[in-house]
Motif scaffolding. Structure first.
Motif, mmCIF file in Angstrom:
data_model
loop_
_atom_site.group_PDB
_atom_site.id
_atom_site.type_symbol
_atom_site.label_atom_id
_atom_site.label_comp_id
_atom_site.label_asym_id
_atom_site.label_seq_id
_atom_site.Cartn_x
_atom_site.Cartn_y
_atom_site.Cartn_z
ATOM 1 N N SER A 94 1.222 -1.406 -0.364
ATOM 2 C CA SER A 94 0.215 -0.165 -0.098
ATOM 3 C C SER A 94 0.737 1.191 -0.208
ATOM 4 O O SER A 94 -0.025 2.291 -0.438
ATOM 5 N N MET A 95 2.621 0.771 0.224
ATOM 6 C CA MET A 95 2.474 2.066 -0.030
ATOM 7 C C MET A 95 3.207 2.503 -0.895
ATOM 8 O O MET A 95 3.077 4.226 -1.019
ATOM 9 N N VAL A 96 3.045 1.999 -1.343
ATOM 10 C CA VAL A 96 3.334 2.305 -3.038
ATOM 11 C C VAL A 96 1.760 3.585 -4.171
ATOM 12 O O VAL A 96 3.144 4.256 -4.217
ATOM 13 N N VAL A 97 0.968 3.841 -3.322
ATOM 14 C CA VAL A 97 0.193 4.307 -3.993
ATOM 15 C C VAL A 97 1.148 6.345 -3.392
ATOM 16 O O VAL A 97 0.533 6.741 -4.003
ATOM 17 N N TYR A 98 0.968 6.174 -1.708
ATOM 18 C CA TYR A 98 1.686 7.603 -1.738
ATOM 19 C C TYR A 98 2.358 7.164 -2.643
ATOM 20 O O TYR A 98 3.106 8.686 -2.156
ATOM 21 N N ASN A 99 4.096 6.753 -2.343
ATOM 22 C CA ASN A 99 5.007 6.647 -3.055
ATOM 23 C C ASN A 99 4.909 7.334 -4.110
ATOM 24 O O ASN A 99 5.692 8.192 -5.022
#
Length: 228
Positions: free
Chosen positions: A48-53
């Motif tokens: 999910s951190m990819v969305v924020y990154n």
């Protein structure tokens, strides 16, 4: 195991495109309530951190998804191209947009900022609705303005202000689409012919078109577009 995507962003790695595609698929299959960072990432096989990154958050991701939709509509408008009959061109664009909205109702909703969910509504840095202000929208809408200009240049209609004419046509088409998607025309056997087409003909008559030729031009557009 989710794919490791913690490396620096690269415009050629396709991660942004995969996240957009995953969001489009979630919208199509489960609706806007399914669009969350973790569900989009899981759909794409990532963390999910990819969305924020890559986007900063879900609202920014939805901006990119909306742009994706407008890019697709813009490409479809470009394929229509200018013909000797700008009325037919404009109604072909209207029907093309309707076909896209029918096939992608939740994406259409996102593109035009209709959702009331704050985490889903496309926004600007100032918190304002972004629909209608992105370069992707502007590029698609430019085809509508150009066709409205041709109404006066070689269509024989009275178009003193192409921007206003395009705005009126755009408003009528998207008003119809919004109501159709909300099932307001369920009492009609063929709402496109019974509502949308007469509305377009009436607008053209108001701009000085001959009623018979305006109807013929709209009928010609119906023959060009296969509606789902």
């Amino acid at each position: 195991m989710a794919e490791d995507t913690t490396t620096a962003q690269s415009p050629s790695n396709g991660i942004s495109e995969r996240l957009i595609a995953a969001t489009v698929n979630l919208l199509a299959t489960q609706g806007p309530g399914a669009v969350k960072a973790r569900t989009v990432a899981a759909e794409a096989g990532m963390s999910s951190m990819v969305v924020y990154n890559y986007f900063g958050g879900v609202p920014e991701l939805m901006n990119a998804v909306s742009d994706h939709g407008f890019e697709q509509i813009g490409a479809a408008f470009a394929e229509i191209g200018p013909s000797s009959d700008p009325v037919t061109d404009l109604f072909t664009m209207a029907l093309t947009t309707l076909a896209y909205a029918r096939a992608n109702p939740h994406l259409y909703d996102a593109m035009f900022g209709l959702s009331t969910r704050a985490t889903y509504r496309p926004s600007t840095d100032k918190g304002e609705r972004r629909s209608g202000h992105s370069p992707a929208f502007t590029a698609a809408y430019a085809h509508v303005i150009a066709a409205a200009e041709r109404l006066g240049d070689n269509g024989g209609l009275v178009v003193n202000d192409p921007l206003a004419a395009a705005g009126a046509l755009w408003s009528s088409v998207h008003g119809y689409i919004t109501l159709e998607l909300a099932n307001h025309f369920s009492d009609f056997d063929d709402p496109v012919r019974q509502v949308l087409l007469p509305m377009g003909v009436t607008l053209c008559i108001g701009l000085g078109a001959d009623p018979e030729s305006a109807l013929a031009s709209h009928e010609a557009a119906l023959a060009r577009v296969a509606l789902p």
